[in-house]
Design an enzyme around this catalytic site. Structure first.
Site: not given
Ligand code: ATP
Ligand code: MG
Length: 449
Positions: A75, A77, A156
């Site tokens: 996805d 962001d 994170d």
């Molecule tokens: P994927 O979508 O492939 O699972 P992602 O890294 O994009 O991985 P998301 O859950 O979509 O993960 O979150 C988007 C972004 O928001 C992350 O890349 C991170 O920068 C931030 N993020 C998400 N969850 C947390 C958290 N629990 N603590 C700190 N930052 C977070």
């Molecule tokens: Mg994501």
């Protein structure tokens, strides 16, 4: 100005070496492999609309990380300095969501672009609505807004904190994430213990990303996990259900399950499954095999249902309850019903299981005893059952664990694909010999002569 100084300033602006204070490393378009033409056009549209309206806006997180690694992002962001209401005012298709972490969802058909306002330091919070922390140091609200550099360090992992700027196609890096990605290293930003306490789900995210991306955890990121696993007990069961989905449905379930056990996290997600390890070693083998099958299905583009996954995960605990109830003298069928109830109730304390899955799990389990009977009419009915396929898959796992009469799974494999004549023959092979009726007993006469 001396040439050397000009060169140095240029270097800081266009490249830099390491983040120094709040100064980011800027990785120019020709020095990274993120290809915006492969990004979601809707996400780029959102970034452009925000930028044209005078806001800062970037693609951030998983989509930038995965793009750099040549993977397909799940996805997209977006991160911006526009506040939620300001975002809403710019997009008709926008909905504001979340209390713990307020953000905007912009919908384009089935695609949702998640737009979050830059988060800032909690020392700048002015109310509980913005920031709130539990006694254990866990963040209950994370709605303090800030600047780009503050936002970067609230994320994170360093690999998740890279910002793609569409105007000049550069990547903005405050935390050395670009280098960590090149070295395939997953590193928590800031003090790991504190960051895990703020949000213990980050421990699960560490496992998921390390498995999915084939990254090593940095030493400091890895060190506190085992000793802090119990913090997962503080996370609402609904959030853990979502996290379990992401962990096991990302195509690397085998590695994830190994790591969860290795870091002692598994027992906070599936305590009864881990406990039943000794009582039902076969059930543990079934879980391992289910992980292999799940990964294979995902790799070949097939669907995987959480209901089947939970039916396997909880098969061992179900047996424990069922056996105990039968030992207590309850007949097998009502005992199974009660055992199902107990098993699901126990699990729901750790990961809620949505109702639609509960019904399916129950059906998959209830069909197991019925699969041991090979009567032609019943077998034909069973093959037509909506849950036959899932129940049969569970039966195959049980057979591998030597839990069923030898050949039962193979019999169903043949039976379901056979024509009615062949089905009859298959059923006849296993027909129970009819019980002979006993001849009526002669009444004994008391006064035999
Ligand atoms: P994927 O979508 O492939 O699972 P992602 O890294 O994009 O991985 P998301 O859950 O979509 O993960 O979150 C988007 C972004 O928001 C992350 O890349 C991170 O920068 C931030 N993020 C998400 N969850 C947390 C958290 N629990 N603590 C700190 N930052 C977070
Ligand atoms: Mg994501």
């Amino acid at each position: 100005m001396p040439k050397r100084l000009i060169k140095k300033i240029k270097k800081i602006i266009t490249r830099g070496n390491t983040p120094d204070g709040n100064m980011p490393v800027i990785i120019g378009a020709n020095r990274h492999s993120f290809d915006p033409s492969l990004a979601s056009p809707n996400a780029i549209r959102v970034v452009d609309t925000l930028t044209k309206a005078g806001y800062e806006a970037y693609l951030v997180g998983g989509c930038v990380r995965d793009g750099l690694l040549d993977l397909d992002p799940k996805d997209f962001d977006v991160s911006t300095d526009a506040h939620p209401e300001e975002i809403k005012a710019l997009f008709r298709n926008c909905r504001l969501i979340g209390r713990r972490f307020r953000l905007a969802h912009i919908r384009y058909g089935r695609e949702i672009i998640e737009v979050a306002t830059f988060r800032g330091s909690h020392s700048n919070a002015s109310s509980d609505q913005q920031s709130s922390t539990s006694d254990h140091g866990m963040l209950l609200r994370d709605n303090v807004f800030g600047n780009l550099d503050e936002d970067a360090v609230r994320r994170d992992f360093t690999a998740n904190a890279l910002y793609y700027r569409h105007e000049d196609q550069a990547i903005v890096d405050y935390v050395n994430g670009f280098e960590d990605i090149q070295n395939r290293c997953l590193r928590l930003i800031g003090d790991p213990e504190l960051r895990y306490k703020e949000d213990p789900v980050r421990m699960l995210r560490a496992i998921r990303f390390s498995a999915k991306l084939d990254f090593d955890l940095s030493d400091e990121t890895e060190a506190p996990i085992r000793d802090h696993s119990e913090l997962l007990g503080l996370i609402p069961a609904a959030r853990l259900f979502d996290e379990v989905q992401k962990l096991f449905m990302s195509g690397v379930a085998v590695t994830v399950w190994d790591l969860l056990q290795h870091y002692d996290l598994a027992r906070w997600l599936f305590p009864s499954s881990v406990e039943s390890k000794n009582k039902h070693p076969g059930a543990m083998g079934m879980i391992d095999q289910a992980m292999i099958n799940t990964d294979e299905r995902i790799a070949s583009g097939k669907s995987v249902t959480p209901a089947f996954f939970y039916a396997v995960m909880l098969w061992g605990p179900l047996q424990t309850h069922w056996e105990k109830l039968k030992r207590d003298g309850i007949p097998p069928v009502p005992a199974l019903q009660q055992a199902i109830q107990r098993t699901l109730q126990q699990q729901a304390k750790h990961t809620t299981i949505p109702k639609r899955f509960v019904t399916t799990i129950r059906e998959i389990w209830e069909l197991q005893p019925r699969l041991t009977r090979r009567h032609i009419k019943r077998a034909q009915q069973l093959v037509e059952h909506q849950r036959f396929r899932a129940a049969y898959d569970l039966l195959l796992l049980r057979e591998q664990a030597e839990e069923t009469p030898a050949g039962l799974g193979e019999w169903w494999t043949e039976f379901q694909h056979a024509d009615p004549v062949a089905q009859k023959a298959l059923a006849a092979d296993h027909a129970q010999p009819r019980k002979k009726r006993r001849p009526p007993r002669r009444k004994r006469r008391d006064n035999q002569q």
